[in-house]
Design an enzyme around this catalytic site. Structure first.
Site, PDB file in Angstrom:
ATOM      1  N   ASP A 184       1.855  -1.335  12.098  1.00 57.47           N
ATOM      2  CA  ASP A 184       0.528  -1.389  11.242  1.00 57.47           C
ATOM      3  C   ASP A 184       0.036  -3.150  11.469  1.00 57.47           C
ATOM      4  O   ASP A 184      -0.721  -3.793  11.195  1.00 57.47           O
ATOM      5  CB  ASP A 184       0.630  -1.320  10.057  1.00 57.47           C
ATOM      6  N   LYS A 231      -4.491   5.487  14.626  1.00 60.46           N
ATOM      7  CA  LYS A 231      -4.332   5.126  13.071  1.00 60.46           C
ATOM      8  C   LYS A 231      -6.094   4.989  12.704  1.00 60.46           C
ATOM      9  O   LYS A 231      -6.727   5.661  13.650  1.00 60.46           O
ATOM     10  CB  LYS A 231      -3.737   3.621  13.902  1.00 60.46           C
ATOM     11  N   ARG A 287      -7.410  -3.258   9.967  1.00 67.11           N
ATOM     12  CA  ARG A 287      -6.389  -3.992  10.736  1.00 67.11           C
ATOM     13  C   ARG A 287      -7.437  -4.806  11.611  1.00 67.11           C
ATOM     14  O   ARG A 287      -6.673  -5.861  12.336  1.00 67.11           O
ATOM     15  CB  ARG A 287      -5.325  -3.715  11.003  1.00 67.11           C
ATOM     16  N   ARG A 314       3.028   5.941  -2.948  1.00 65.75           N
ATOM     17  CA  ARG A 314       3.918   7.320  -3.569  1.00 65.75           C
ATOM     18  C   ARG A 314       4.309   6.790  -5.403  1.00 65.75           C
ATOM     19  O   ARG A 314       4.430   7.830  -5.999  1.00 65.75           O
ATOM     20  CB  ARG A 314       5.264   6.284  -3.533  1.00 65.75           C
ATOM     21  N   LYS A 320       0.977  -1.401   0.257  1.00 63.05           N
ATOM     22  CA  LYS A 320       0.097  -0.390  -0.235  1.00 63.05           C
ATOM     23  C   LYS A 320       0.885   1.684   0.077  1.00 63.05           C
ATOM     24  O   LYS A 320       0.769   1.884  -0.345  1.00 63.05           O
ATOM     25  CB  LYS A 320      -1.171   0.405   1.347  1.00 63.05           C
ATOM     26  N   GLY A 324      -5.106   8.451   5.686  1.00 63.65           N
ATOM     27  CA  GLY A 324      -4.415   8.805   6.413  1.00 63.65           C
ATOM     28  C   GLY A 324      -2.985   8.758   5.561  1.00 63.65           C
ATOM     29  O   GLY A 324      -2.690  10.337   4.918  1.00 63.65           O
ATOM     30  N   SER A 339       7.810   8.594  11.939  1.00 65.21           N
ATOM     31  CA  SER A 339       6.241   9.075  11.212  1.00 65.21           C
ATOM     32  C   SER A 339       6.628   9.413  10.012  1.00 65.21           C
ATOM     33  O   SER A 339       7.121   9.688   9.497  1.00 65.21           O
ATOM     34  CB  SER A 339       5.160   9.932  11.648  1.00 65.21           C
TER      35      SER A 339
END
Ligand code: S3P
Length: 423
Positions: A304, A331, A383, A10, A5, A78, A151
């Site tokens: 994650d 999250k 998740r 990107r 993902k 996000g 982050s």
């Protein structure tokens, strides 16, 4: 495994900033990535999917993004929101960002702060949340920014803003986070260097007003998706599973090391490189797991994966202790409290702390499962839904999950694959 993902987002963004055609194979076709693609189309890129599954991105060039005509709907994502806030902040355009109920609760102050320093202007909802409007800076001012939270999204937002900023934009990262942005920016021809200090601090310098060259990209499989199948195989007796095409970038792969430390049998087959990232197939066999204390230093490289690690811990012998997980509270849901509630309902012994959970595992005995007429609450968090589906495999009566729709944000074929390996 379907495409990663983070890398998929990107690939679309940088393809949209390179003049000419970028071709992407293995793109994750999850809702989050589709939100990114829709936003880049709204800002001028031409993005199409061919019948063989290859994606073609015709970019507009750094500095040439168009003013979107309507609000950008980020859905649940996000990563789309924060990275695109960076892109808009460095361009002479403005954009409004909106999202679903989960995304609208998440803090955006962490990107608003550095992007304000480059000269962008923000009007956000109370608490620095969505919906919000960004007016880009033109020209933006190059900054040197030390990340106050570990982050990759904040780091990447600043670097993406830096692409259209004259001079050198510098991000200092005391704790390393996923480095897909740095790898891919270099791949597209940006001038970017990374200096690593003896204490591990990374200083990333990007030369602005970059010209990106279109690329052919193959997206490796997502280790965060593989995680669910790895844990499922470890906790379901008799399992022997090969998970093909798992990205093993060291800034992402800590879960597999932690599971091995717990006694998990996870073997790497055919280690290779795909799209500039290390990849292997993983052979995972049912194993007797033992609880451990997880070193908080590994948190960024498996941030994650904690929901599904908690499931493995619930089936391990003895106690698993985790800490340093404050970021999990912001999250897609508060993953500490959501997993505490969900696993407890399914019969596990879990204690919630301020920055983690402590789990006393069953030693391999199945969990009870959710009592008749009850369901675990996923809070629009993919998740949580997938982790609890995996817990259901190792329970007596099964686990009922209230809402499986969020799974499509990151792993649309999850249910089909689960059916295939359990059927
Ligand atoms: C991501 C970074 C991480 C991760 C998210 C994807 C990225 O978020 O949780 O799923 O692609 O950069 P943070 O940067 O908030 O830790």
């Amino acid at each position: 495994m379907p495409g990663d993902k983070s890398i998929s987002h990107r690939a679309i963004m940088l393809g949209a900033l390179a003049v000419g055609e970028t071709r992407v194979t293995g793109l994750l076709e999850g809702e989050d990535v589709l939100s990114t693609a829709a936003a880049m189309r709204a800002m001028g890129a031409t993005i199409t999917r061919e019948t063989d599954g290859t994606w073609s991105v015709h970019g507009v060039g750094v500095g040439a993004l168009l003013q979107p005509q309507a609000a950008l709907d980020m859905g649940n994502s996000g990563t789309s929101t924060r990275l695109l806030m960076g892109l808009v902040a460095g361009h002479a355009i403005s954009a409004t960002f909106v999202g679903d109920a989960s995304l609208s609760k998440r803090p955006m102050g962490r990107v608003i702060e550095p992007l304000s320093l480059i000269g962008a202007d923000f009007t956000a909802s109370p608490g620095g949340r969505l919906p919000l409007m960004v007016r880009g800076a033109s020209p933006a001012v190059p900054i040197t920014y030390r990340l106050p939270v570990a982050s990759a999204q904040v780091k990447s937002a600043i670097l993406l803003a830096g692409l259209n900023t004259p001079g050198i934009t510098t991000v200092i990262e005391p704790v390393p986070t996923r480095d897909h942005s740095e790898r891919m920016l270099r791949g597209f021809g940006a001038e970017l260097d990374v200096e690593v200090a003896p204490d591990g601090t990374r200083t990333i310098r990007l030369s602005g007003e970059a010209e990106l060259r279109p690329q052919a990209i193959t997206v490796p499989g997502d280790p965060s998706s593989a995680a669910f199948f790895a844990v499922a195989a470890l906790i379901v007796p008799g399992s022997d599973l090969v998970i093909e095409n798992v990205g093993l970038n060291p800034t992402r792969a800590a879960l597999f090391a932690v599971l091995r430390k717990m006694g998990g049998s996870i073997e790497e087959l055919d280690r290779r490189e795909v799209g500039g990232e290390p990849v292997a197939d993983l052979r995972v066999r049912h194993s007797a797991l033992t609880g451990i204390t997880v070193d908080p230093a590994v948190v960024p490289s498996m941030v994650d994966e904690f929901p599904v690690l908690f499931v493995a811990a619930a089936l391990a012998a003895g106690r698993t202790v985790t800490s340093g997980l404050e970021e999990l509270r912001v999250k897609e849901s508060d993953r500490i409290s959501a997993m505490h509630a969900a696993l407890t309902l399914a019969g596990a012994t879990v204690t919630e702390t301020a920055d983690g959970v402590i789990i006393d595992g069953t030693g391999g005995a199945p969990l009870a499962g959710t009592p008749d007429g009850t369901e675990v609450t996923t809070h629009l968090d993919h998740r949580i839904a997938m982790a609890m589906a995996v817990a259901g495999l190792a329970s007596r009566t099964g686990v009922a999950v209230d809402d499986t729709r969020p799974i499509a944000t990151s792993f649309p074929v999850f249910e089909a694959l689960l059916e295939q390996v359990t059927g």
